[in-house]
Design a protein around this motif. Structure first.
Motif, PDB file in Angstrom:
ATOM      1  N   GLY A  73      19.265 -71.857 -41.186  1.00 36.45           N
ATOM      2  CA  GLY A  73      19.850 -71.999 -39.858  1.00 36.45           C
ATOM      3  C   GLY A  73      21.326 -72.318 -39.816  1.00 36.45           C
ATOM      4  O   GLY A  73      21.893 -72.529 -38.735  1.00 36.45           O
ATOM      5  N   ILE A  74      21.985 -72.347 -40.971  1.00 31.90           N
ATOM      6  CA  ILE A  74      23.424 -72.622 -40.999  1.00 31.90           C
ATOM      7  C   ILE A  74      24.187 -71.369 -40.594  1.00 31.90           C
ATOM      8  O   ILE A  74      23.919 -70.270 -41.096  1.00 31.90           O
ATOM      9  CB  ILE A  74      23.874 -73.072 -42.411  1.00 31.90           C
ATOM     10  N   ASP A  75      25.143 -71.514 -39.696  1.00 29.63           N
ATOM     11  CA  ASP A  75      25.962 -70.396 -39.232  1.00 29.63           C
ATOM     12  C   ASP A  75      27.129 -70.231 -40.203  1.00 29.63           C
ATOM     13  O   ASP A  75      28.180 -70.867 -40.070  1.00 29.63           O
ATOM     14  CB  ASP A  75      26.471 -70.684 -37.819  1.00 29.63           C
ATOM     15  N   ALA A  76      26.913 -69.383 -41.200  1.00 32.72           N
ATOM     16  CA  ALA A  76      27.920 -69.195 -42.247  1.00 32.72           C
ATOM     17  C   ALA A  76      28.058 -67.725 -42.577  1.00 32.72           C
ATOM     18  O   ALA A  76      27.068 -66.975 -42.536  1.00 32.72           O
ATOM     19  CB  ALA A  76      27.542 -69.974 -43.500  1.00 32.72           C
ATOM     20  N   VAL A  77      29.269 -67.314 -42.909  1.00 29.68           N
ATOM     21  CA  VAL A  77      29.534 -65.935 -43.301  1.00 29.68           C
ATOM     22  C   VAL A  77      30.383 -65.937 -44.562  1.00 29.68           C
ATOM     23  O   VAL A  77      30.966 -66.940 -44.939  1.00 29.68           O
ATOM     24  CB  VAL A  77      30.273 -65.159 -42.190  1.00 29.68           C
ATOM     25  N   GLY A  78      30.426 -64.769 -45.195  1.00 28.72           N
ATOM     26  CA  GLY A  78      31.279 -64.635 -46.361  1.00 28.72           C
ATOM     27  C   GLY A  78      30.560 -64.044 -47.554  1.00 28.72           C
ATOM     28  O   GLY A  78      29.415 -63.615 -47.446  1.00 28.72           O
ATOM     29  N   PRO A  79      31.237 -64.048 -48.690  1.00 29.41           N
ATOM     30  CA  PRO A  79      32.588 -64.575 -48.888  1.00 29.41           C
ATOM     31  C   PRO A  79      33.652 -63.722 -48.196  1.00 29.41           C
ATOM     32  O   PRO A  79      33.583 -62.502 -48.237  1.00 29.41           O
ATOM     33  CB  PRO A  79      32.757 -64.561 -50.407  1.00 29.41           C
ATOM     34  N   VAL A  80      34.605 -64.425 -47.584  1.00 28.62           N
ATOM     35  CA  VAL A  80      35.713 -63.779 -46.890  1.00 28.62           C
ATOM     36  C   VAL A  80      36.938 -63.879 -47.797  1.00 28.62           C
ATOM     37  O   VAL A  80      37.239 -64.956 -48.315  1.00 28.62           O
ATOM     38  CB  VAL A  80      35.999 -64.468 -45.539  1.00 28.62           C
TER      39      VAL A  80
ATOM     40  N   ASN B  24      37.589 -64.048 -56.077  1.00 27.69           N
ATOM     41  CA  ASN B  24      38.373 -62.977 -56.683  1.00 27.69           C
ATOM     42  C   ASN B  24      39.151 -62.195 -55.623  1.00 27.69           C
ATOM     43  O   ASN B  24      38.878 -62.323 -54.425  1.00 27.69           O
ATOM     44  CB  ASN B  24      37.428 -62.033 -57.439  1.00 27.69           C
ATOM     45  N   PRO B  25      40.133 -61.377 -56.044  1.00 30.12           N
ATOM     46  CA  PRO B  25      40.857 -60.559 -55.067  1.00 30.12           C
ATOM     47  C   PRO B  25      39.887 -59.720 -54.240  1.00 30.12           C
ATOM     48  O   PRO B  25      38.954 -59.112 -54.776  1.00 30.12           O
ATOM     49  CB  PRO B  25      41.750 -59.677 -55.945  1.00 30.12           C
ATOM     50  N   HIS B  26      40.083 -59.734 -52.918  1.00 34.78           N
ATOM     51  CA  HIS B  26      39.221 -58.976 -51.996  1.00 34.78           C
ATOM     52  C   HIS B  26      37.749 -59.370 -52.150  1.00 34.78           C
ATOM     53  O   HIS B  26      36.849 -58.547 -51.944  1.00 34.78           O
ATOM     54  CB  HIS B  26      39.379 -57.461 -52.202  1.00 34.78           C
ATOM     55  N   SER B  27      37.511 -60.627 -52.508  1.00 35.66           N
ATOM     56  CA  SER B  27      36.152 -61.133 -52.740  1.00 35.66           C
ATOM     57  C   SER B  27      35.394 -60.296 -53.767  1.00 35.66           C
ATOM     58  O   SER B  27      34.171 -60.144 -53.706  1.00 35.66           O
ATOM     59  CB  SER B  27      35.362 -61.192 -51.430  1.00 35.66           C
ATOM     60  N   GLY B  28      36.127 -59.751 -54.728  1.00 36.85           N
ATOM     61  CA  GLY B  28      35.509 -59.044 -55.847  1.00 36.85           C
ATOM     62  C   GLY B  28      35.213 -57.582 -55.622  1.00 36.85           C
ATOM     63  O   GLY B  28      34.885 -56.868 -56.576  1.00 36.85           O
TER      64      GLY B  28
ATOM     65  N   GLU C 165      26.522 -65.243 -57.272  1.00 38.95           N
ATOM     66  CA  GLU C 165      26.339 -66.649 -56.896  1.00 38.95           C
ATOM     67  C   GLU C 165      26.751 -66.983 -55.458  1.00 38.95           C
ATOM     68  O   GLU C 165      25.995 -67.614 -54.715  1.00 38.95           O
ATOM     69  CB  GLU C 165      27.133 -67.549 -57.863  1.00 38.95           C
ATOM     70  N   ILE C 166      27.947 -66.584 -55.073  1.00 40.79           N
ATOM     71  CA  ILE C 166      28.493 -67.073 -53.806  1.00 40.79           C
ATOM     72  C   ILE C 166      27.743 -66.477 -52.602  1.00 40.79           C
ATOM     73  O   ILE C 166      27.280 -67.214 -51.723  1.00 40.79           O
ATOM     74  CB  ILE C 166      30.005 -66.785 -53.725  1.00 40.79           C
ATOM     75  N   LYS C 167      27.590 -65.155 -52.568  1.00 38.55           N
ATOM     76  CA  LYS C 167      26.875 -64.550 -51.438  1.00 38.55           C
ATOM     77  C   LYS C 167      25.414 -64.984 -51.381  1.00 38.55           C
ATOM     78  O   LYS C 167      24.908 -65.313 -50.297  1.00 38.55           O
ATOM     79  CB  LYS C 167      26.991 -63.032 -51.490  1.00 38.55           C
ATOM     80  N   PRO C 168      24.693 -65.017 -52.521  1.00 36.49           N
ATOM     81  CA  PRO C 168      23.315 -65.516 -52.458  1.00 36.49           C
ATOM     82  C   PRO C 168      23.220 -66.956 -51.956  1.00 36.49           C
ATOM     83  O   PRO C 168      22.275 -67.313 -51.251  1.00 36.49           O
ATOM     84  CB  PRO C 168      22.840 -65.410 -53.912  1.00 36.49           C
ATOM     85  N   GLY C 169      24.215 -67.786 -52.287  1.00 34.95           N
ATOM     86  CA  GLY C 169      24.228 -69.161 -51.789  1.00 34.95           C
ATOM     87  C   GLY C 169      24.400 -69.209 -50.279  1.00 34.95           C
ATOM     88  O   GLY C 169      23.764 -70.023 -49.595  1.00 34.95           O
ATOM     89  N   ILE C 170      25.263 -68.334 -49.766  1.00 34.46           N
ATOM     90  CA  ILE C 170      25.463 -68.255 -48.315  1.00 34.46           C
ATOM     91  C   ILE C 170      24.173 -67.810 -47.635  1.00 34.46           C
ATOM     92  O   ILE C 170      23.770 -68.356 -46.599  1.00 34.46           O
ATOM     93  CB  ILE C 170      26.613 -67.280 -47.981  1.00 34.46           C
ATOM     94  N   GLU C 171      23.499 -66.836 -48.228  1.00 40.11           N
ATOM     95  CA  GLU C 171      22.253 -66.325 -47.644  1.00 40.11           C
ATOM     96  C   GLU C 171      21.165 -67.398 -47.629  1.00 40.11           C
ATOM     97  O   GLU C 171      20.378 -67.479 -46.675  1.00 40.11           O
ATOM     98  CB  GLU C 171      21.798 -65.084 -48.408  1.00 40.11           C
TER      99      GLU C 171
ATOM    100  N   SER D 251      42.951 -64.057 -46.308  1.00 39.15           N
ATOM    101  CA  SER D 251      42.886 -63.922 -44.853  1.00 39.15           C
ATOM    102  C   SER D 251      42.032 -64.985 -44.175  1.00 39.15           C
ATOM    103  O   SER D 251      42.226 -65.273 -42.997  1.00 39.15           O
ATOM    104  CB  SER D 251      42.346 -62.535 -44.471  1.00 39.15           C
ATOM    105  N   VAL D 252      41.113 -65.600 -44.893  1.00 44.34           N
ATOM    106  CA  VAL D 252      40.136 -66.487 -44.249  1.00 44.34           C
ATOM    107  C   VAL D 252      40.776 -67.716 -43.600  1.00 44.34           C
ATOM    108  O   VAL D 252      40.373 -68.148 -42.520  1.00 44.34           O
ATOM    109  CB  VAL D 252      39.028 -66.908 -45.247  1.00 44.34           C
TER     110      VAL D 252
END
Length: 331
Positions: free
Chosen positions: A237-244, A209-213, A225-231, A248-249
């Motif tokens: 041990g995966i080096d992941a950030v977001g949602p960005v 979504n705009p500005h990641s919601g 969904e998206i942020k919990p999946g990243i966490e 801009s990403v």
């Protein structure tokens, strides 16, 4: 170091595949990094030499070991005769021929006779006319390899983009953006880059979504969904950030902040890559037991045989296959 051998499939004979194959192999830099072996029809390829104004010899071979691998000569494994066809027209024989080239190249990969394959474009309507039971390259390769869900990655300049969903309507794609899927894909994307020899693997997940919601102001997909999946991926041990935010990403990745971006849906990542450099956007199919790169454009039936089709994408696909082949071990 021994140069890798790359199988180059000619694509649909009625499209621009044969001429961009010739155009690519009229570049010495290709032979500086690999030994290309075309899989296709030598007669069709020879007809494209004057079209591309290429002063090259065509060397028909039966085995990879017969390849000269020298600039000025196109080594081609000639697969059967092709009945008459018209350039720029959907044709069952051409669809079947394109399928046969891919199947043979896969067999060369599986036998470790080549270290990777780079593919020219095929036509879905021609495949259908030939009653080929696959809609496209990815589905064929998955079927041949017995893989359920291959990963598509784009590389353009120094930016890499993976896709959480691809050929789905936007509504259906949003339904696939679950925390479990985000978690699974980040693990698989990390493993794919590791297999390609990429040591630094920092991922950013694009926002939907705009500005990641904005924490639920413009939608809850990121929060639920998206942020919990990243966490979940971070916890393994995966080096992941977001949602960005998606506006801009990709720019940040292009400038080195991230080693890869996980795009949530087809056009989100496709637009970013192709606006960066349309002709140099190359597709890599990961998750297969062999390495495959491809142009990311179609057969361009409307200009086939006119000699105006750019071979840049085909050149880049072959060079990218050569780049990663030394790190990739066919299984």
């Amino acid at each position: 170091m021994t140069k890798p051998i790359i199988a180059v499939t000619m694509g649909d004979p009625a499209g621009i595949g044969p001429e961009i194959t010739v155009g690519s192999l009229d570049k010495k830099e290709i032979y500086d990094v690999c030994t290309p072996v075309v899989v296709g029809n030598a007669d069709v390829l020879e007809k494209m030499l004057p079209v591309k104004k290429a002063n090259l010899n065509v060397n028909r071979i039966k085995n990879v070991s017969e390849a000269k691998g020298a600039y000025g000569t196109i080594d081609i494994i000639h697969l059967g005769e092709l009945p008459g066809f018209e350039l720029g027209q959907v044709s069952a024989p051409c669809g079947q021929a394109a399928f046969d080239y891919i199947k043979y190249a896969v067999e060369l990969c599986q036998a470790n006779e080549v270290q990777a394959m780079a593919t020219a474009p095929i036509n879905k309507e021609s495949l259908k006319a030939a009653e080929v039971p696959y809609i496209g390259h990815t589905e064929m390769l998955a079927g041949f390899a017995g893989v359920d869900d291959p990963l598509t990655m784009f590389e353009v300049l120094n930016m890499r983009i993976f896709f959480l969903t691809r050929h789905l309507s936007l509504k259906d794609a949003i339904g696939q953006m679950t925390k479990e899927r985000v978690h699974d894909y980040l693990i698989r994307c990390d493993a794919a880059l590791q297999k390609l020899g990429v040591e630094s693997r920092k991922f950013a997940v694009a926002g939907l979504n705009p500005h990641s919601g904005e924490n639920g102001l413009f939608g809850y997909e990121e929060v639920d969904e998206i942020k919990p999946g990243i966490e979940l991926a971070q916890a393994t041990g995966i080096d992941a950030v977001g949602p960005v935010p998606a506006d801009s990403v990709f720019h940040q990745a292009l400038n080195g902040k991230y080693d890869a971006v996980l795009s949530l849906y087809h056009d989100q990542g496709h637009i970013a890559a192709k606006m960066t450099d349309f002709h140099r956007t190359i597709s890599i199919t990961n998750g297969l037991p062999f390495l495959r790169t491809s142009v990311d454009h179609g057969t361009a039936f409307d200009i086939a045989g006119e000699g105006i089709a750019s071979s840049v994408s085909m050149e880049e696909a072959i060079k990218l296959a050569a780049k990663y082949a030394p790190h990739f071990v066919n299984e």
